[in-house]
Design an enzyme around this catalytic site. Structure first.
Site, PDB file in Angstrom:
ATOM      1  N   LYS A 269     -20.328 -20.843  -2.670  1.00  0.00           N
ATOM      2  CA  LYS A 269     -19.160 -21.378  -3.620  1.00  0.00           C
ATOM      3  C   LYS A 269     -19.545 -21.154  -5.071  1.00  0.00           C
ATOM      4  O   LYS A 269     -18.653 -20.724  -5.960  1.00  0.00           O
ATOM      5  CB  LYS A 269     -18.934 -22.822  -3.631  1.00  0.00           C
ATOM      6  CG  LYS A 269     -18.084 -23.257  -2.348  1.00  0.00           C
ATOM      7  CD  LYS A 269     -17.428 -24.716  -2.201  1.00  0.00           C
ATOM      8  CE  LYS A 269     -16.669 -25.021  -0.978  1.00  0.00           C
ATOM      9  NZ  LYS A 269     -16.288 -26.333  -0.917  1.00  0.00           N
TER      10      LYS A 269
ATOM     11  N   LYS B  73      -6.786 -20.615   6.274  1.00  0.00           N
ATOM     12  CA  LYS B  73      -5.754 -20.569   5.560  1.00  0.00           C
ATOM     13  C   LYS B  73      -6.238 -19.760   4.217  1.00  0.00           C
ATOM     14  O   LYS B  73      -5.420 -19.552   3.184  1.00  0.00           O
ATOM     15  CB  LYS B  73      -5.430 -21.783   4.920  1.00  0.00           C
ATOM     16  CG  LYS B  73      -6.418 -22.630   4.490  1.00  0.00           C
ATOM     17  CD  LYS B  73      -5.916 -24.145   3.908  1.00  0.00           C
ATOM     18  CE  LYS B  73      -7.241 -24.873   3.410  1.00  0.00           C
ATOM     19  NZ  LYS B  73      -7.883 -25.588   4.473  1.00  0.00           N
TER      20      LYS B  73
ATOM     21  N   LYS C 186     -12.215 -16.148  12.286  1.00  0.00           N
ATOM     22  CA  LYS C 186     -11.679 -17.204  12.781  1.00  0.00           C
ATOM     23  C   LYS C 186     -10.357 -17.563  11.671  1.00  0.00           C
ATOM     24  O   LYS C 186     -10.107 -16.963  10.534  1.00  0.00           O
ATOM     25  CB  LYS C 186     -12.565 -18.413  12.217  1.00  0.00           C
ATOM     26  CG  LYS C 186     -12.250 -19.899  12.663  1.00  0.00           C
ATOM     27  CD  LYS C 186     -13.366 -20.942  12.502  1.00  0.00           C
ATOM     28  CE  LYS C 186     -12.823 -22.285  12.096  1.00  0.00           C
ATOM     29  NZ  LYS C 186     -13.887 -23.053  11.766  1.00  0.00           N
TER      30      LYS C 186
END
Ligand code: TRP
Length: 331
Positions: A114, A199, A196
């Protein structure tokens, strides 16, 4: 609470749950709530470790709550609440910060990922995210935490913190275990079936959202990437078709063998729309129920308030113990 074991799970208020989230996890939660004390928390405090638009965060928090209820989580059986409504999460996180080593927090791969992605905002909260997650878990003396592989390392950190804390102050926290559901499938992207379903996929056709309209669901399934030969069978070298078969099996409550038999000799032209239609029917009641709930803000408020009251009661018991153990004067 009863002598049932406790399960805690946190979900980010991103507002958008996918078919993968539903078939892989949420569908199971519904069954778990019979056997365990289940606590489901919308983690808005985790969400602000990356910049959020305030109005959107507020809306998405309610959307996630509504979708969970629509998927079958029963506020009478499980505790459903919003993290920021129970201040003990922040209080325990502070204490646990003092029992977490800088080095071990630095090894968290999600932080490294991140901070590489948000180079303009590598804030201390992002670094501390796993400690807040440990606080979520430990506050409720949780036995089991259902998490995907991406969160496994954070549960490991929580376990290390328990070991360290209990080593100094015995019998404070229950040691949590990662919970790997017996059932529950890994649903892959429709556009790139070796990855996978997520979204955050740049390709909008790769994922199905619980709130997608029927025509969008049909279009995405018709465009789903399949494999070069046209047989409808489960095989390692046919990830696209195998994924569609497991989605169809789960949506219609059949085995994958039954699905193979149903479509033997047929082609993708029959199969893909059938999968789309099955998913449309699976999601229709969830979408309708979510929309109804979002129109009934009073009910949602009643749910999250009652949830926060129950959670606060349990959290306070742990906090009293922790503050006493570390030597704070009783207020
Ligand atoms: N970090 C988790 C995620 O992104 C969400 C989360 C926060 C969580 N606190 C938790 C999950 C406690 C399980 C237990 O998916």
């Amino acid at each position: 609470m009863s002598d049932k074991k406790t399960i805690f799970s946190g979900v980010q208020p991103s507002g958008k749950l996918t078919l993968g989230n539903y078939l892989g996890a949420i569908k199971n939660f519904q069954l778990l709530q019979e056997e365990y004390n289940c606590i489901y928390c919308v983690v808005d405090m985790h969400a602000i470790t990356v910049r959020q638009e305030p109005a959107a965060l507020r809306r998405q928090t309610l959307e996630v709550l509504a979708q969970y209820i629509a998927c079958g989580l029963d506020p009478e059986k499980s505790i459903l609440f919003v993290q920021s409504h129970v201040p003990a999460h922040a209080e325990l996180a502070w204490v646990l910060n003092c029992f977490t080593m800088f080095g071990e927090a630095s090894r968290m791969t999600q932080f490294k990922d991140k901070s590489a992605k948000h180079t303009d905002n590598v804030n201390v909260g992002l670094f501390d995210y796993p400690v807040l997650m440990a606080a979520d878990i430990l506050l409720y003396q949780t036995d089991m935490v259902p998490v995907g592989v991406d969160q496994r390392q954070h549960v490991e950190l929580a376990r290390n913190i328990v070991q360290r804390f209990n080593g100094i102050h015995p019998d404070t926290f229950v040691m949590p275990e990662p919970y790997i559901p017996k059932t529950g499938a890994k649903i892959m992207s429709l556009a790139d079936p070796v990855r996978k379903m997520s979204k955050s996929d740049e390709n909008q056709n790769g994922f199905i959202l619980l709130m997608d309209k029927p025509e969008d669901i049909m279009r995405k399934f018709k465009r789903a990437v399949t494999d070069s030969d046209s047989r409808i069978i489960v095989a390692d070298d046919k990830p696209g078709v195998s994924n569609l078969i497991s989605i169809y099996a789960l949506a219609t409550g059949q085995t994958t063998e039954a699905v193979e038999a149903e479509f033997a000799g047929k082609g993708y032209g029959d199969f893909k729309p059938a999968v789309g239609q099955a998913v449309v029917e699976l999601l229709r009641p969830i979408r309708t129920k979510t929309e109804d709930l979002l129109k009934n803000k009073d009910y949602l408020e009643q749910v999250y308030r009652a949830g926060a009251a129950k959670a606060s009661y349990l959290a306070r018991k742990t906090m009293d113990k922790v503050y006493r153990k570390v030597g704070f004067v009783k207020r």
